[in-house]
Design an enzyme around this catalytic site. Structure first.
Site: not given
Ligand code: NAX
Length: 326
Positions: A96, A157, A185
């Site tokens: 990440r 979404d 998100h």
């Protein structure tokens, strides 16, 4: 007056679905001419030129001109609307931290270029993932632009949640109002039915099935992107472009009276979301501004889920801080 619209990642698949809709007038309306500025990396400039040839070939009456560049300064010069779609995807084995660092290398200079040259009324929508944190990085490098002009996209979404609810209850999507996506998100996002309405009735009460809400609805919405990849063999593009059109056109033209939508905007501390984070909230658009809907009661079920998603945003922010990106 002509509106300058900058699109990054213009040669990508969302770009391909988005540009024709912008040029046809679906973003800003049938009376507003647009000038497109397409930003790509050098290797993809040629592909963007191909898309521009097709845009020419549509002979859109509203499309004034198209400029293609690999220079962010040029691309954002005079931009009224900036759609930041291009981003560095996560590749196999990438941690990440590496992902955030790679995207910092994109969104920091783009924020600086917006700060240096965009129009005074610039509005920025970040689509490229991780969208909320990429938007935060760009915003932090544009100190002269009001922070509220930086947003990230959770409208896809939102639309996915509306569609799932519509199917569950067998009602048209137009019967649904006041749905909201909270948080990031990402898979932790929280689609909230407790404040939503179906034909004026509370949506959670109309569903009356907590197990469906918890075990089907929320994960289906949150993991829809993966389901599309599984089925289509490619990630969502037309629906993402549609949501970007919705996000900007609502921002410019406003939400319907009594309704709201979802967008990730800079938090003012509402609902316990730390100030400055770019988090999704229920928002209304009024006079060209997105405003967080105030005063909603949050029950324990919602609180737990909002807090979990916001905690992820805090972690991402702390990680980019540690990397010196903000
Ligand atoms: P593609 O890989 O098809 O296109 C991305 C394009 O961006 C490529 O043409 C690439 O050359 C370009 N690019 C990369 N770095 C750039 C830079 N520094 N400046 C300008 N252009 C650059 O991806 P696509 O399917 O179009 O998706 C684009 C982004 O949207 C991805 O980050 C994706 O994860 C994200 N999404 C976000 C969604 C949301 O709801 N917020 C939903 C859809 C989508 O997954």
């Amino acid at each position: 007056m002509t509106v300058n619209v900058t699109v990054t990642g213009a040669a990508g698949q969302i770009g391909y679905a988005l540009l024709f809709r912008i040029a046809s007038g679906q973003l800003l309306g049938a009376d507003t001419p647009v000038s497109l500025r397409l930003l790509e990396i050098p290797q993809a400039v040629k592909a963007a030129e191909g898309t521009a040839m097709e845009l020419d070939d549509c002979a859109f009456p509203l499309l004034e001109d198209i400029e293609i560049t690999d220079d962010a300064k040029k691309a954002f010069d005079g931009a009224n609307i900036a759609l930041l779609v291009g981003a560095r995807p996560r590749t196999k084995g990438m941690e990440r931290g590496d992902l955030l660092a790679a995207n910092g290398g994109i969104f920091k200079p783009q924020g600086e270029a917006i700060n240096a040259g965009a129009a005074d009324d610039v509005r920025v929508l970040v689509v490229g993932n991780p969208a909320n944190t990429n938007a935060l990085i760009a915003q932090q490098h544009a100190p002269d632009v009001p922070a509220e002009r930086f947003t990230a996209m959770t409208r896809l979404d939102h639309n996915r949640a509306v569609a799932q609810l519509s199917k569950k209850l067998g009602v048209p999507v137009s019967a649904i109002r006041r749905l909201a996506i909270w948080g990031n998100h990402s898979a932790t996002q929280y689609p909230d039915l407790f404040h939503a309405e179906v034909n004026g009735e509370n949506a959670a009460a109309a569903v009356n099935d907590e197990a469906w809400l918890r075990d089907t609805f929320i994960p289906t919405v949150a993991k829809r992107g993966a389901a599309i990849i599984e089925a289509r063999g490619a990630s969502s593009a037309a629906s993402a472009a549609g949501a970007a059109i919705d996000h900007v056109s609502t921002w410019v033209h406003g939400t319907a009276e009594g309704d709201w939508t979802s967008a990730a905007v800079v938090s003012d501390g509402s609902y316990g979301v730390p100030e400055g984070l770019i988090s999704s909230f229920p928002v209304v658009a009024r006079d060209g501004r997105y405003e967080i809907v105030q005063g909603l009661e949050i029950d324990d079920f919602s609180r737990e889920r909002i807090d979990a998603s916001v905690a992820e945003l805090v972690e991402e922010r702390d990680a980019v801080r540690k990397l010196g990106l903000i």
